[in-house]
Enzyme design. Structure first.
Site, mmCIF file in Angstrom:
data_model
loop_
_atom_site.group_PDB
_atom_site.id
_atom_site.type_symbol
_atom_site.label_atom_id
_atom_site.label_comp_id
_atom_site.label_asym_id
_atom_site.label_seq_id
_atom_site.Cartn_x
_atom_site.Cartn_y
_atom_site.Cartn_z
ATOM 1 N N SER A 14 0.835 -1.194 0.000
ATOM 2 C CA SER A 14 0.000 0.000 0.000
ATOM 3 C C SER A 14 0.875 1.251 0.000
ATOM 4 O O SER A 14 1.722 1.412 -0.880
ATOM 5 C CB SER A 14 -0.951 -0.042 1.196
ATOM 6 O OG SER A 14 -1.954 0.943 1.060
ATOM 7 N N ASP A 57 -5.300 -4.487 -2.829
ATOM 8 C CA ASP A 57 -4.288 -4.111 -1.845
ATOM 9 C C ASP A 57 -3.784 -5.361 -1.130
ATOM 10 O O ASP A 57 -4.565 -6.138 -0.598
ATOM 11 C CB ASP A 57 -4.905 -3.130 -0.841
ATOM 12 C CG ASP A 57 -3.846 -2.453 0.018
ATOM 13 O OD1 ASP A 57 -2.850 -3.120 0.325
ATOM 14 O OD2 ASP A 57 -4.026 -1.292 0.361
#
Length: 1464
Positions: free
Chosen positions: A961, A1081
C-alpha cells in the site's frame, strides 16, 4: 389483544404495501413517459438528418444532370453533330475508368490526413474513447518467463559404459585411499579375488583377520555388531558397488600389527558376488612408490578428522567418547615413565643419591621453568594440591622425580656407536644450564627424549642422528598452553616425559549454551600421560590443530616441530606409519566400529544422492560442495524445495521417521559427503543415550525454522526441506567482455567481504605460483582439489576470479562455484557473447547472477535491465552496483595491486553496493519492510531518515500500500532529501479534492475510476520497471482472481504500486494483463511484505475507492496488499534477508467491544447512539464487520511476524491521524523521525543494534585468528617424499621445508595482508637488496603481499598473557609466546622510503634461526641495536644454534652428509 395486534399488523402491512405499490407505479409511469418522449425526439432527429442528406444528394444529382444537358446542347449546336448515338471504344473506356479510379484513391488518401470522412470518423472515435474510457493496447516490455533447462532440476543418469562394472566398483571403492595412477591401479587389480556367497554365508566373522577390502559386485551384505550378551545389531547394509573396510585396520596392517575382527561380522543377505582386495597388496605398491604410501596415510587421517570426528562430534554430541584416556596395549617407550611402586621409586631415589656425583644437586630448575613461574601470580591457587603426594603420582603415572644416573649407565653401552654425534648436543645442553645448578643431567634428558621419540616414529637406533638435532625439551608449569585449537603455526609432535597434558576441544553447543551459567566454551577430551605422544593427527593432515593442549601439572615434554618432521620424512618416509599408528591407538572402540559404517562419498555434478520414493536408511553430511533438493509433483512438474551447503545434514528426518524419500537430492557441483547409516545411529543411541537429546534438539530447531517460513509457501513442503539459502562458500566471477574491470571489482568485493569474516581471492596466477605451473594437469587433480577444499574450509567465502577465456582454470572455477557472478557494464550492449554461452553450458546446474556496473561520475540510473535479463534466461537474480572512479581507471596489474594495497587498509563503506553484495553472498542481508496505512505512511520517511542516521544499511526493501510507494521511492533515489520531496509532492496531489471529484464514477465496482490516481503515481515514477531499481524491491498485492497474495519482483513499478493501494470500495482492482487476474491491496493478506508505477498503483488499489488494477501480463485483478499481509516480513525473510526491520503504520482495531448478550436490536443501538444521557456502547456496524473479516488473515500474519526472531517490529505513535490525512505530511513525518531516532538510540544503548549496523569487526586483525594463504596451505606429504622441485624459488633458503617455514609467509598471495613478514628475506630476492619492483614484475599478484607489508600496523602484534591456574576460559600463556625483537620495515610518509625499525613480536619458533650473511649485511646498515635485554632463554637458544652450526661444519669436513642445511 391478539386480534388487535393482528389487525394492527395487517393494517401496517397493507398500508406499507399500498404505499410501495403506488410509489412503484408512479416511478414506472414517469420513466415510461420519459422513455416515450426521448424515443420520439430521437426518431424525429433521425428522420430530419436522413431527409437532409437525401435532399442534399438529390439537389447535387439534379444540378449535375442540368449541367450535362446544357453542355450537350452547346456541343451539338457548335458541331452540328448529335452525340447521343456515339459510342466509345473499349480501350478508351478502360483508360477512362482507370484514371477515374486512381483519382478517387488519391482523394481518399488525402482525406486521411486532412479532412473529410476520415477526419470525422477519427474525431468520433476520440470522443467515444473519452466517454467510454477505452484505451489502446500499449503493453510495455515484459520479462520472458523461461523454464529452467532440464539439467537444472534433473540428475545425470548416464554411466561409464567403457569401464567394466567390477573395475568401476573397485575404482570407486579405493578412491577413499586417494588418487592412483593407471599403472598402480592395474597392479592392485592383480591381487583381487572373487568370492561367491550364498544367502546366510559369512563374509567374515569375529576373530577373522581384518586385512582386506571387500567390494560388493552384486547382491547385498549385512554388517552388524555382536554385543557381549550375544545379541546382534545391524550396522549397515552394503549394496551393489559399495565396500566394507576399515581404514584404521589398514594402518594397523601396514604398521605390521595384526588386526582381527572383534565385534563386527558380515553376512550375505542374498546370493552375492564380492571382490576381495588384500591390504598386503598395497605393500608392493608402497615399496616402489613411497609417495603413494604417504598420500594414502594422509587421506586416511583427513577422512578421520573430517568425516568421523565431524559426524560424531558436531551432530551426535560425542567428544570424549571418541578417544580413550589410557592407550590400550601401550608399551611405554619412555624409560622415565615406567610404572613403579612407591618403594621402588624411593629405593631408586636413595641409590641415586648415594651414587650420584657430588657436583649435582636436587633442585630442578630451568630457564623455561623459571619463566613459567614468573608468569604466574602469587594469588593464584595451587592447581595441583597433590603435587607432593608420592602415591598420587604413582596412581597417575607421573613421578615428580626419577633418577637418571642409572639410566645413563644403561644407555652408555647402547648409545656408544652414536656417542660422537650426540656429544655436541649434550655439551650445548650443559653449556646452556651451566649458570644455574640442576639435579637432572640435561644430557641424559636430551638422550632420553631422542630415544623415546625415535621409537615412537618407528626408527631404528641407527637413525637416531637424524632426529636428535630437532628434538627440544621443555619443562612446563601447570596450565601452560602448548597449542590452541585452530592454530597452524605451532603444530608439533609432543612426547610427555613426566607430568600430564590435558587435551581440550571447543564445545559445539557453546553458542546455544552461552545463555546458561554453567556453559563451558571448552570440553576436556583426555589426558596425555608419560610415555604417550600427541599431535600426530594435525601433523599428518597438514591442517591446523583440532585441539587445545595445556599442561596439567609440572611437566617435562619433548617435541619436534612440523617443519622438522617433514625433513625427517624426506629421509625416512615410513615414519608416517608410526605417527598414524599412534593416532589409531588413541581412538576408542566406538570410532573403529563407526569406521566400518561411515562412508566417504564423492559425487560429480548432476549425480543424485538419493531419489524420490526410495527407502531412507541413511543420512548425509555435506563436507564440501552444494546439493539441491527437487520434488516431482503428481503432474510431473519439478520444483526446487531447498539447497544445502557445507555442514548441512540431509535426509535426517526421513531416516528417523522411517518414511520414503520425499524429494530427489542431487549435487549441484562436485561434492563430498559423509554417509551415516541408520544402524549406526541405533547402535550409538543404545550405548550413549545423550545422542537422543542432541537429535531432539537438532530436529526441534529445524521444525521451528520450517514453521516460521511455512506460511508463505505455495505448497506444503516436508519439515526436512531446507529453504533455498543464499549463503555461499564459493563464488566464481566471470567477465562478459574483455573491457570489464574484473580485477578491481574482485578487490572491491574482497574488501567488503573481509569485514564480515576470513575470505580468500584466488586467480590462476596465484594458484600456479603456489602449487606449480602444472597444477591444472589431470595428474595433479587430487592435489589441486584437496588444496582448494582446505582453503574453503578455512574461509567463510572463496572468490574464484576466472580468466577471460575458457582456460583450465576457468573450468575449475565453474566446477568449484556455488554461484557464478556474471559481471558486465550496464551502459554497454546487452548482447550475449560466445564465451558467456560456453559458461552456461559448462555449469548448467549452478546458480548464476548478473552484476551490472555503473560509474558514479555519470549520475545515470539503471535502464534497459529487462533486455539484459531476457537475453540471459539462465540468470536467476541481478544486482546494480555503483562503482567509484578508481575501478574504471585503466592501469597495469601492478598499479592496480599497489592501489588496492592502500585501499584494503581502510575500513569498507558498509552502505556501498559492494557491501550490499557481500552481505547477500554471505547470507547477512538487512531488509526493510514498510507496512500500509494511508496518509500515516508519511512516518516511513521519518523512519528512513532515522535509519540512515543510525548507520543501518538497507539491502532489500518491500512494501504494501503506501509502504510500496515510499519503498519504491527509496529504491529509486537512495537520497532522503529527494525521497522526501517527491513524497510531499504526491501527498499534495492527493489533497486536491476537485481532481478527485472529477474522478467520481457510478459506484458499481468502486467510487472512483482511478484515472487521476493512476496519473499521480505515474508522474511520480514514470515508465520505470522494478528491475531498474538500485536496491532489490518487491511489493505485495491481493489477487482476487486467484484468491491469494502475489509478490511482484519485476514488471511495471507504478502499476503494481497502484494495485497494492487499491483499497476495496474506493478503487477498482488492477487487472494483471498477463493472466487477467484482479489484484487488490496486498494488506488484506499480508500488510508487511513490469513498469514500476503499475505495480505501485496495484499495491494501492483500495477496494471500493479505486477500481482493481488489471495486471498487464496475465490479466489478473490486483487490490491493496493490506488485505492479505500488511507487514510482509515473512516474505522478505524467504527472499533472503537475515535481519529485518518492519515498520507498521496501519490502523488498530478496537477490541474493547460491548457484550450485548445473545441478541441485538438495532433500535436499541439507535437509542443508545442518540440519547446523550445513556452510556455509549461499542458494537461494530456492517462495514466494520466486513473490514474485520477482510483483515483476518492479515492480523494472524502480523502476530507471527511480531513473535519471530529475525524481525524487529516497530510501530510509530501515529494512531491519531486518519487514513486520508495527506495534508499532515510534514507533521506525520516528524513524528516518525523523532520516534525512530529515540528507538534506535535505545537499541544502541541496550546493545541490540549491532546486528544491523555493526556487521563487521572493527578490531584490527591479529596473528592468531587471521587466515593467510600460506598458514592454511595444503601440505602434500607425498610431494615432500618425491622431493619435487620448488614452484617458487626462495633465495636464501636452501631447503624446501625449513624449520621456519611457517614464518616465510603470513598473508595471502592474492591480496595484501595485515600481518608482518620477515622483510629481510624478501630483500634477498631483489637486485641490490631493494624493495622496489621492476617493470617485468608488473603483472605479478604476489607483489601485493610485499606492498601490503610496508604498511602494517603495530596493533597486529600480540603479547603474552598471564595464565589462570583454575579457569579454562582465561587465556593461558603459550609455550611460543616469547617476546623477541625483530626488524620490521616501515614507509616514511614524507619521503616514501623504506625505513627499518625494531619491534617486539611473538615469535612462533622456539629457536629462531640465524640470518644468512646477506641478511646480516642488510640488517647492519638499516637497523639499530636492540635496547631490550636478552633473557636467559634467548641466550640458551643462541648458544644451542652455535653448537649445531659448529657440528655441521665438522661433519662437512669429515665428509658426513647428514642433513646439514636445515635450521634449528
Amino acid at each position: 389483544m391478539d386480534v388487535l395486534e393482528l389487525l394492527r399488523a395487517s393494517a401496517t402491512g397493507c398500508y406499507n404495501t399500498i404505499f410501495s405499490e403506488a410509489w412503484h407505479q408512479y416511478v414506472h409511469k414517469q420513466i415510461a413517459a420519459a422513455v416515450y418522449w426521448y424515443g420520439a425526439l430521437f426518431l424525429l432527429g433521425v428522420l430530419l438528418f436522413v431527409w437532409f442528406l437525401y435532399f442534399k444528394r438529390l439537389a447535387r444529382l439534379r444540378l449535375r444532370d442540368e449541367i450535362a444537358r446544357s453542355l450537350s446542347a452547346v456541343t451539338s449546336a457548335a458541331t452540328g453533330v448529335d452525340h447521343r448515338g456515339l459510342r466509345f471504344r473499349k480501350r478508351d473506356k478502360m483508360l477512362f475508368y482507370g484514371r477515374r479510379m486512381l483519382r478517387k484513391m488519391k482523394n481518399v488518401s488525402g482525406q486521411m490526413y486532412s479532412s473529410g470522412k476520415g477526419y470525422k470518423r477519427r474525431a468520433v472515435m476520440r470522443f467515444a474513447r473519452r466517454i467510454l474510457q477505452l484505451q489502446r493496447e500499449n503493453r510495455p516490455l515484459e520479462m520472458k518467463t523461461v523454464e529452467p533447462p532440464a539439467e537444472y532440476l534433473e540428475e545425470t543418469i548416464e554411466g561409464s559404459d567403457r569401464v567394466p562394472p567390477d573395475a568401476l566398483y573397485m575404482l570407486q571403492s579405493i578412491r577413499i585411499f586417494g588418487h592412483f595412477e593407471k599403472p598402480i591401479f592395474l597392479k592392485l587389480c592383480k591381487h583381487t579375488q572373487i568370492l561367491q556367497l550364498m544367502a546366510g554365508d559369512y563374509l567374515f566373522k569375529i576373530t577373522d583377520p581384518d586385512d582386506s577390502v571387500y567390494i560388493v559386485q552384486s547382491g547385498m551384505i549385512n554388517v552388524y555388531i555382536c554385543n557381549a550378551d550375544g545379541s546382534t545389531l545391524s550396522l549397515k547394509t552394503v549394496r551393489k558397488g559399495e565396500s566394507v573396510t576399515s581404514l584404521l585396520s589398514f594402518i594397523d596392517v601396514l604398521s605390521g600389527n595384526s588386526s582381527y575382527y572383534k565385534t563386527v561380522t558380515a553376512k550375505a543377505i542374498e546370493k552375492s558376488v564380492v571382490i576381495r582386495l588384500p591390504m598386503q597388496a598395497f605393500e608392493e605398491v608402497f615399496d616402489e612408490n613411497p609417495d603413494v604410501m604417504i598420500r594414502v596415510i594422509q587421506v586416511i587421517m583427513i577422512r578421520l578428522q573430517r568425516v568421523l570426528f565431524t559426524a560424531l562430534r558436531n551432530y551426535l554430541g560425542l567428544n570424549a567418547e571418541l578417544v580413550q584416556n589410557h592407550m590400550r596395549n601401550k608399551n611405554s617407550s619412555n624409560p622415565m615413565a615406567t610404572g613403579q611402586t612407591t618403594s621402588n621409586v624411593q629405593s631408586q631415589t636413595s641409590q641415586a643419591t648415594q651414587s650420584r656425583p657430588s657436583g649435582t644437586t636436587r633442585t630442578p630448575t630451568s630457564p623455561m621453568l623459571r619463566l613459567s613461574r614468573e608468569e604466574h601470580t602469587l594469588s593464584d591457587p595451587d592447581p595441583n594440591p597433590n603435587a607432593n603426594n608420592l602415591h598420587y603420582h604413582e596412581m597417575h603415572g607421573d613421578a615428580p622425580y626419577i633418577d637418571l644416573y642409572h639410566y645413563q649407565q644403561q644407555q652408555q653401552s647402547l648409545n656408544s656407536p652414536r656417542r660422537n654425534s650426540t656429544a655436541h648436543v649434550s655439551e650445548a645442553a650443559a653449556a646452556s644450564t651451566a649458570s644455574s645448578p640442576t639435579t637432572i643431567d640435561q644430557r641424559l634428558v636430551q638422550s632420553s627424549a631422542v630415544d623415546s621419540l625415535r621409537r615412537e616414529l618407528g626408527l631404528g637406533e641407527e637413525d637416531a642422528h637424524i632426529i636428535e638435532q630437532f628434538v627440544l625439551v621443555r619443562e612446563l608449569e601447570p596450565n601452560v598452553t602448548l597449542i590452541t585449537e585452530g592454530n597452524a603455526d605451532d603444530v608439533c609432535i609432543w612426547f610427555v616425559m613426566t607430568g600430564n597434558l590435558a587435551v581440550y576441544q571447543s564445545n559445539a553447543d557453546a553458542t546455544r549454551a552461552s545463555a546458561k551459567q554453567d556453559a563451558k566454551p571448552e570440553m576436556l577430551i583426555h589426558f596425555v600421560h608419560p610415555g604417550e605422544i600427541v599431535g600426530g593427527l594435525a601433523m599428518l593432515t597438514g591442517e591446523a590443530s583440532a585441539y587445545t593442549i595445556r599442561s596439567r601439572n609440572n611437566s617435562r615434554v619433548a617435541f619436534i616441530r612440523r617443519a622438522a618432521i617433514y625433513q625427517i620424512m624426506r629421509q625416512r618416509p615410513r615414519i608416517v606409519l608410526g605417527l598414524g599408528n599412534g593416532v589409531v591407538r588413541r581412538l576408542s572402540p566406538l570410532v573403529r566400529q563407526c569406521d566400518y559404517a561411515l562412508d566417504w562419498i564423492f559425487l560429480e555434478s548432476g549425480r543424485a544422492v538419493y531419489r524420490q520414493d526410495e527407502s531412507s536408511d541413511s543420512t548425509y553430511i555435506v563436507l564440501s560442495g552444494r546439493m539441491r533438493s527437487v520434488i516431482t509433483q503428481p503432474n510431473g512438474k519439478k520444483e526446487i524445495v531447498g539447497e544445502y551447503g557445507k555442514g548441512d545434514l540431509v535426509g535426517i528426518v526421513e531416516m528417523i521417521t522411517e518414511t520414503s524419500r520425499t524429494t530427489t537430492v542431487m549435487a549441484v557441483r562436485d561434492s563430498e559427503l559423509a554417509k551415516l547409516p541408520e544402524g549406526l545411529f541405533n547402535a550409538i543411541k543404545l550405548r550413549y543415550p545423550i545422542v537422543v537429546t542432541r537429535l531432539i534438539s537438532f530436529l526441534s530447531h529445524r521444525f521451528l525454522g520450517s514453521m516460521q517460513t511455512r506460511g508463505s509457501n505455495a505448497y506444503g513442503t516436508p519439515v526436512e526441506a531446507n529453504p533455498v539459502t543464499h549463503k555461499y562458500s564459493t563464488v566464481a566471477l566471470v567477465p562478459i567482455t574483455d573491457d570489464v574491470p574484473l580485477t578491481p571489482f574482485t578487490y572491491e568485493l574482497y574488501h567488503s567481504l573481509c569485514a564480515i569474516g576470513p575470505v580468500l581471492r584466488l586467480t590462476s596466477e596465484v594458484v600456479g605460483k603456489q602449487l606449480g605451473v602444472n597444477i591444472f594437469d589431470t595428474a595433479n587433480e587430487y592435489r589441486l582439489t584437496s588444496w582448494l577444499a582446505q582453503q574453503e574450509d578455512r574461509n567463510i567465502i572463496t572468490l574464484y576470479q576466472c580468466d577471460s577465456s575458457l582456460s583450465p582454470w576457468t573450468q575449475r572455477c565453474m566446477r568449484q562455484a556455488d554461484v557464478i557472478l556474471i559481471v558486465g557494464l550496464g551502459e554497454r550492449s546487452h548482447l550475449v557473447g560466445k564465451f558467456e554461452r560456453e559458461i552456461d553450458k559448462l555449469a548448467m546446474r549452478t546458480q548464476k547472477e548478473l552484476v551490472l556496473l555503473y560509474p558514479e561520475t555519470t549520475n545515470a540510473k539503471p535502464a534497459n535491465t529487462l533486455s539484459w535479463l531476457n537475453a540471459r534466461p539462465w540468470v536467476t537474480k541481478h544486482h546494480h552496483v555503483l562503482c567509484v572512479k578508481r575501478i574504471f581507471t585503466r592501469k597495469s596489474q601492478y598499479r592496480i595491486n599497489d592501489l588496492y594495497s592502500r585501499v584494503l587498509l581502510s575500513e569498507p563503506n558498509m552502505h556501498s553496493d559492494f557491501s550490499r553484495l557481500a552481505r547477500w553472498l554471505t547470507g547477512n542481508s538487512i531488509g526493510l519492510v514498510l507496512g500500509g496505512g494511508g496518509a500515516r505512511g508519511a512516518a516511513h520517511i521519518g523512519m528512513l531518515k532515522a535509519i540512515q542516521e543510525a548507520g543501518i544499511p538497507i539491502d532489500m526493501v518491500g512494501g504494501v500500500s503506501i509502504g510500496a510507494l515510499m519503498g519504491a521511492l527509496w529504491c529509486s533515489e537512495r537520497n532522503i532529501t529527494t525521497v522526501t520531496q517527491k513524497a510531499r509532492e504526491w501527498s499534495k496531489k492527493m489533497t486536491k479534492w476537485f481532481l478527485q471529484l472529477l474522478d467520481l464514477t457510478y459506484p458499481i465496482t468502486s467510487m472512483f475510476s482511478g484515472r487521476e490516481f493512476n496519473k499521480t503515481i505515474h508522474d511520480t515514477f514514470g515508465d520505470v520497471t522494478i528491475e531498474d531499481l538500485w536496491i532489490p524491491y518487491f511489493t505485495l498485492t491481493t489477487d482476487i482472481t486467484a484468491s491469494c497474495h502475489r509478490i511482484h519482483t519485476n514488471g511495471s513499478l507504478w502499476r503494481f504500486v497502484r494495485s497494492s493501494m487499491s483499497l476495496s470500495g474506493y478503487m477498482p482492482p488492477l487487472c494483471d494483463p498477463q493472466d487477467g487476474h484482479l489484484l487488490l491491496d496486498g494488506g488484506y493478506v499480508n500488510n508487511l511484505p513490469g513498469h514500476l508505477w503499475r505495480y505501485c498503483r496495484a499495491s494501492m488499489s483500495i477496494a471500493g475507492v479505486f477500481p482493481p488494477f488489471c495486471d498487464y501480463r496475465d490479466g489478473h485483478l490486483l487490490l491493496d496488499g493490506c488485505y492479505t499481509n500488511n507487514v510482509p516480513a515473512d516474505v522478505m525473510h524467504n527472499l533472503g534477508a537475515a535481519h529485518i526491520i518492519a515498520i507498521d503504520v496501519g490502523s488498530q482495531d478496537d477490541t474493547d467491544l460491548t457484550n450485548y448478550g445473545d441478541d441485538l436490536s438495532g433500535w436499541w443501538l439507535l437509542y443508545k447512539k442518540w440519547n446523550p444521557f445513556t452510556s455509549p456502547v461499542k458494537v461494530p456496524d456492517l462495514p466494520d464487520i466486513q473490514s474485520r473479516l477482510a483483515y483476518v488473515s492479515c492480523v494472524r500474519q502480523l502476530e507471527e511476524v511480531k513473535n519471530s526472531d529475525y524481525c524487529e517490529y516497530i510501530r510509530p505513535p501515529i494512531d491519531k491521524y486518519k487514513t486520508l490525512a495527506f495534508g499532515s505530511f510534514d507533521e506525520i513525518r516528524d513524528v516518525g523521525y523523532v520516534f525512530g531516532k529515540n528507538y534506535f538510540d535505545t537499541m544502541a544503548k541496550a546493545g541490540r543494534l549491532g546486528r544491523f549496523n555493526q556487521w563487521f569487526n572493527k578490531e584490527p586483525p591479529k596473528r592468531g585468528n587471521h587466515a593467510s594463504l600460506n598458514e592454511y596451505t595444503f601440505i602434500d606429504l607425498a610431494q615432500i617424499v618425491c622431493k619435487l622441485p620448488e614452484t617458487y624459488v626462495r633465495l636464501g633458503t636452501p631447503d624446501l621445508f625449513s624449520e621456519d617455514e611457517d614464518e616465510d609467509f603470513d598473508g595471502y598471495i592474492s591480496e595484501p595482508t595485515t600481518l608482518n613478514t620477515d622483510r629481510r628475506r624478501i630483500q634477498v630476492h631483489r637486485a641490490g637488496n631493494s624493495l622496489s619492483f621492476s617493470e617485468a614484475e608488473l603483472d605479478s599478484d604476489v607483489e601485493l603481499d610485499l606492498e601490503m607489508e610496508n604498511k602494517v600496523d603495530k596493533a597486529t602484534q600480540s603479547t603474552p598473557t598471564l595464565p589462570d591456574k583454575r579457569s579454562v576460559q582465561t587465556p593461558t600463556p603459550s609455550l611460543f609466546n616469547l617476546t623477541m625483537p625483530i626488524a620490521v620495515d616501515e614507509i616514511d610518509k614524507s619521503s616514501g622510503r623504506v625505513k627499518r625499525k625494531l619491534e617486539a613480536t611473538n615469535t612462533a619458533s622456539i629457536a629462531e634461526p640465524e640470518a644468512s650473511p646477506s641478511i646480516k649485511a642488510e640488517a647492519t646498515t638499516q637497523t639499530t641495536p636492540p635496547t631490550s635485554k636478552r633473557t636467559e632463554q634467548d641466550e640458551h637458544e643462541l648458544e644451542h644454534e652455535q653448537v649445531v652450526e659448529k657440528q655441521q661444519v665438522m661433519d662437512k669436513q669429515q665428509g658426513n652428509t647428514t642433513n646439514n642445511d636445515t635450521k634449528n
